[in-house]
Design a protein around this motif. Structure first.
Motif, PDB file in Angstrom:
ATOM      1  N   ASN A 168      94.093 -55.339  94.721  1.00  0.00           N
ATOM      2  CA  ASN A 168      94.746 -54.351  95.600  1.00  0.00           C
ATOM      3  C   ASN A 168      94.562 -54.698  97.066  1.00  0.00           C
ATOM      4  N   LYS A 169      93.337 -55.138  97.392  1.00  0.00           N
ATOM      5  CA  LYS A 169      93.041 -55.494  98.782  1.00  0.00           C
ATOM      6  C   LYS A 169      93.906 -56.684  99.216  1.00  0.00           C
ATOM      7  N   ALA A 170      94.025 -57.677  98.329  1.00  0.00           N
ATOM      8  CA  ALA A 170      94.835 -58.861  98.656  1.00  0.00           C
ATOM      9  C   ALA A 170      96.302 -58.475  98.847  1.00  0.00           C
ATOM     10  N   LEU A 171      96.808 -57.620  97.970  1.00  0.00           N
ATOM     11  CA  LEU A 171      98.233 -57.270  98.030  1.00  0.00           C
ATOM     12  C   LEU A 171      98.561 -56.396  99.242  1.00  0.00           C
ATOM     13  N   THR A 172      97.563 -55.618  99.715  1.00  0.00           N
ATOM     14  CA  THR A 172      97.860 -54.697 100.829  1.00  0.00           C
ATOM     15  C   THR A 172      97.423 -55.226 102.188  1.00  0.00           C
ATOM     16  N   THR A 173      96.445 -56.154 102.216  1.00  0.00           N
ATOM     17  CA  THR A 173      95.936 -56.588 103.532  1.00  0.00           C
ATOM     18  C   THR A 173      96.234 -58.044 103.862  1.00  0.00           C
ATOM     19  N   ASP A 174      96.517 -58.875 102.859  1.00  0.00           N
ATOM     20  CA  ASP A 174      96.719 -60.294 103.165  1.00  0.00           C
ATOM     21  C   ASP A 174      98.006 -60.494 103.967  1.00  0.00           C
ATOM     22  N   GLU A 175      97.908 -61.297 105.034  1.00  0.00           N
ATOM     23  CA  GLU A 175      99.044 -61.483 105.964  1.00  0.00           C
ATOM     24  C   GLU A 175     100.317 -61.967 105.261  1.00  0.00           C
ATOM     25  N   ILE A 176     100.167 -62.731 104.171  1.00  0.00           N
ATOM     26  CA  ILE A 176     101.341 -63.275 103.483  1.00  0.00           C
ATOM     27  C   ILE A 176     101.777 -62.365 102.328  1.00  0.00           C
ATOM     28  N   LEU A 177     100.808 -61.952 101.497  1.00  0.00           N
ATOM     29  CA  LEU A 177     101.170 -61.179 100.300  1.00  0.00           C
ATOM     30  C   LEU A 177     101.694 -59.781 100.624  1.00  0.00           C
ATOM     31  N   LYS A 178     101.191 -59.187 101.708  1.00  0.00           N
ATOM     32  CA  LYS A 178     101.610 -57.797 101.973  1.00  0.00           C
ATOM     33  C   LYS A 178     103.098 -57.709 102.350  1.00  0.00           C
ATOM     34  N   ASN A 179     103.674 -58.834 102.750  1.00  0.00           N
ATOM     35  CA  ASN A 179     105.098 -58.838 103.098  1.00  0.00           C
ATOM     36  C   ASN A 179     105.992 -59.138 101.891  1.00  0.00           C
ATOM     37  N   LYS A 180     105.366 -59.362 100.741  1.00  0.00           N
ATOM     38  CA  LYS A 180     106.161 -59.646  99.541  1.00  0.00           C
ATOM     39  C   LYS A 180     106.174 -58.402  98.663  1.00  0.00           C
ATOM     40  N   ASN A 181     107.188 -58.337  97.813  1.00  0.00           N
ATOM     41  CA  ASN A 181     107.294 -57.205  96.902  1.00  0.00           C
ATOM     42  C   ASN A 181     106.637 -57.614  95.580  1.00  0.00           C
ATOM     43  N   ILE A 182     105.340 -57.283  95.440  1.00  0.00           N
ATOM     44  CA  ILE A 182     104.584 -57.737  94.260  1.00  0.00           C
ATOM     45  C   ILE A 182     104.138 -56.527  93.445  1.00  0.00           C
ATOM     46  N   LEU A 183     104.436 -56.560  92.167  1.00  0.00           N
ATOM     47  CA  LEU A 183     104.030 -55.462  91.295  1.00  0.00           C
ATOM     48  C   LEU A 183     103.173 -56.033  90.167  1.00  0.00           C
ATOM     49  N   VAL A 184     101.948 -55.511  90.039  1.00  0.00           N
ATOM     50  CA  VAL A 184     101.099 -55.932  88.925  1.00  0.00           C
ATOM     51  C   VAL A 184     101.416 -55.022  87.743  1.00  0.00           C
ATOM     52  N   LYS A 185     102.249 -55.526  86.818  1.00  0.00           N
ATOM     53  CA  LYS A 185     102.632 -54.723  85.649  1.00  0.00           C
ATOM     54  C   LYS A 185     101.544 -54.754  84.589  1.00  0.00           C
ATOM     55  N   GLU A 186     100.953 -55.945  84.424  1.00  0.00           N
ATOM     56  CA  GLU A 186      99.855 -56.099  83.453  1.00  0.00           C
ATOM     57  C   GLU A 186      98.753 -56.900  84.125  1.00  0.00           C
ATOM     58  N   ASN A 203      92.802 -67.313  93.249  1.00  0.00           N
ATOM     59  CA  ASN A 203      93.556 -68.561  93.034  1.00  0.00           C
ATOM     60  C   ASN A 203      94.691 -68.338  92.032  1.00  0.00           C
ATOM     61  N   ILE A 204      94.381 -67.597  90.952  1.00  0.00           N
ATOM     62  CA  ILE A 204      95.389 -67.348  89.912  1.00  0.00           C
ATOM     63  C   ILE A 204      96.506 -66.465  90.474  1.00  0.00           C
ATOM     64  N   LEU A 205      96.109 -65.425  91.198  1.00  0.00           N
ATOM     65  CA  LEU A 205      97.094 -64.511  91.793  1.00  0.00           C
ATOM     66  C   LEU A 205      98.052 -65.297  92.697  1.00  0.00           C
ATOM     67  N   GLU A 206      97.485 -66.149  93.545  1.00  0.00           N
ATOM     68  CA  GLU A 206      98.287 -66.937  94.475  1.00  0.00           C
ATOM     69  C   GLU A 206      99.219 -67.895  93.723  1.00  0.00           C
ATOM     70  N   LEU A 207      98.687 -68.504  92.663  1.00  0.00           N
ATOM     71  CA  LEU A 207      99.466 -69.435  91.848  1.00  0.00           C
ATOM     72  C   LEU A 207     100.696 -68.746  91.255  1.00  0.00           C
ATOM     73  N   VAL A 208     100.474 -67.554  90.680  1.00  0.00           N
ATOM     74  CA  VAL A 208     101.571 -66.828  90.024  1.00  0.00           C
ATOM     75  C   VAL A 208     102.617 -66.396  91.054  1.00  0.00           C
ATOM     76  N   VAL A 209     102.134 -65.917  92.206  1.00  0.00           N
ATOM     77  CA  VAL A 209     103.066 -65.478  93.258  1.00  0.00           C
ATOM     78  C   VAL A 209     103.886 -66.666  93.769  1.00  0.00           C
ATOM     79  N   ASN A 210     103.221 -67.795  94.011  1.00  0.00           N
ATOM     80  CA  ASN A 210     103.928 -68.983  94.528  1.00  0.00           C
ATOM     81  C   ASN A 210     104.910 -69.577  93.521  1.00  0.00           C
ATOM     82  N   ALA A 211     104.642 -69.321  92.227  1.00  0.00           N
ATOM     83  CA  ALA A 211     105.519 -69.886  91.194  1.00  0.00           C
ATOM     84  C   ALA A 211     106.804 -69.072  91.041  1.00  0.00           C
ATOM     85  N   ASN A 212     106.836 -67.897  91.683  1.00  0.00           N
ATOM     86  CA  ASN A 212     108.011 -67.028  91.564  1.00  0.00           C
ATOM     87  C   ASN A 212     108.806 -67.013  92.859  1.00  0.00           C
TER      88      ASN A 212
END
Length: 268
Positions: A168-186, A203-212
């Motif tokens: 949650n902290k990464a998705l709401t505070t990270d300079e790059i991720l907070k500007n993306k529309n990311i939903l953790v469904k599972e 690392n895994i979170l970043e990998l999955v986001v970058n792969a999409n």
């Protein structure tokens, strides 16, 4: 890595105890390390715990909060010469009545006896305050004179709630991720593959986001598994896992712990 930014795990490294997630038994209100840090007086300590639970981060926060010079050595690539150089530097920079610099040694269990011996005098004389980090039981791996001058604190694998807080902290505070529309469904696969290791989780979170490439990223168990199957080394940045497991296996046999030995053998 995108556009020359440091990896997510580095961008999310906490700068203060307020941002630090997990290890409440050590740094929560009224806990032993918290009291030590608040008092400004700290003895040499050894932080023992699995990878990615915040040992290095905690050492950095301690030196910042106590306003002390911070030297860092990694046992993997430092010899006796490096230890002596850092100690000399600490001696030169220490003024009368100024607080001791902190010397942080990562993977201290990989230091040979002679390397540990070369530290001992400086710790005894208070030239440096040692903070050692280890993934192995220090009573097997750290020479007893050094152990007897240090407090050992055990850090635990991060709990599900800690991991959730990290995401949650990464998705709401990270300079790059907070500007993306990311939903953790599972989240099950995300947490399972990270094994309670914050660095691995990010690392895994970043990998999955970058792969999409889509504007909306939905994180599912299937996506996480797919990503890691196509890129299995990406979430083990150091490739140390193999050796850590063999080492843990040998230690459990040495410590006559049959359950642990079977577990590590199965992991191999």
């Amino acid at each position: 890595m995108s556009n020359g930014h440091p990896p997510l795990a580095e961008r999310q490294r906490p700068k203060s105890l307020e941002d630090y997630i997990g290890q409440k038994h050590l740094v929560g209100e009224g806990a032993v390390l918290r009291k030590m840090i608040d008092s400004g007086v700290i003895s040499s300590i050894i932080l023992w715990g699995p990878p990615g639970v915040g040992k290095t981060t905690l050492a950095k926060i301690i030196s910042q909060q106590l306003n002390r010079p911070f030297y860092i050595l990694s046992a993997i690539n430092s010899g006796v010469k490096d230890v002596r150089e850092v100690i000399e530097k600490a001696k030169k920079n220490k003024f009368f009545n100024s607080p001791n610099p902190i010397l942080f040694i990562d993977e201290i269990h990989r230091f040979s006896k002679s390397q540990q011996d070369s530290l001992l005098g400086a710790v005894e004389q208070g030239v440096v305050t040692l903070i050692g980090a280890t993934t192995e039981n220090p009573s097997f791996e750290v020479i007893s004179p050094l152990l007897s001058r240090s407090q050992v604190y055990v850090l635990k694998s991060l709990e599900i709630d800690d991991l959730r807080e990290l995401v949650n902290k990464a998705l709401t505070t990270d300079e790059i991720l907070k500007n993306k529309n990311i939903l953790v469904k599972e989240e099950e696969a995300l947490f399972r593959f990270s094994g309670g290791d914050a660095r691995k989780l990010l690392n895994i979170l970043e990998l999955v986001v970058n792969a999409n490439a889509e504007s909306k990223v939905e994180i599912t168990n299937e996506k996480v598994s797919e990503c890691l199957q196509s890129n299995p080394t990406a979430y083990d940045k150091n490739g140390e896992i193999h050796y850590d497991i063999i080492s843990a296996f040998i230690k459990s046999i040495r410590g006559s712990d049959p359950d642990a030995a079977v577990y590590w053998l199965a992991r191999m």
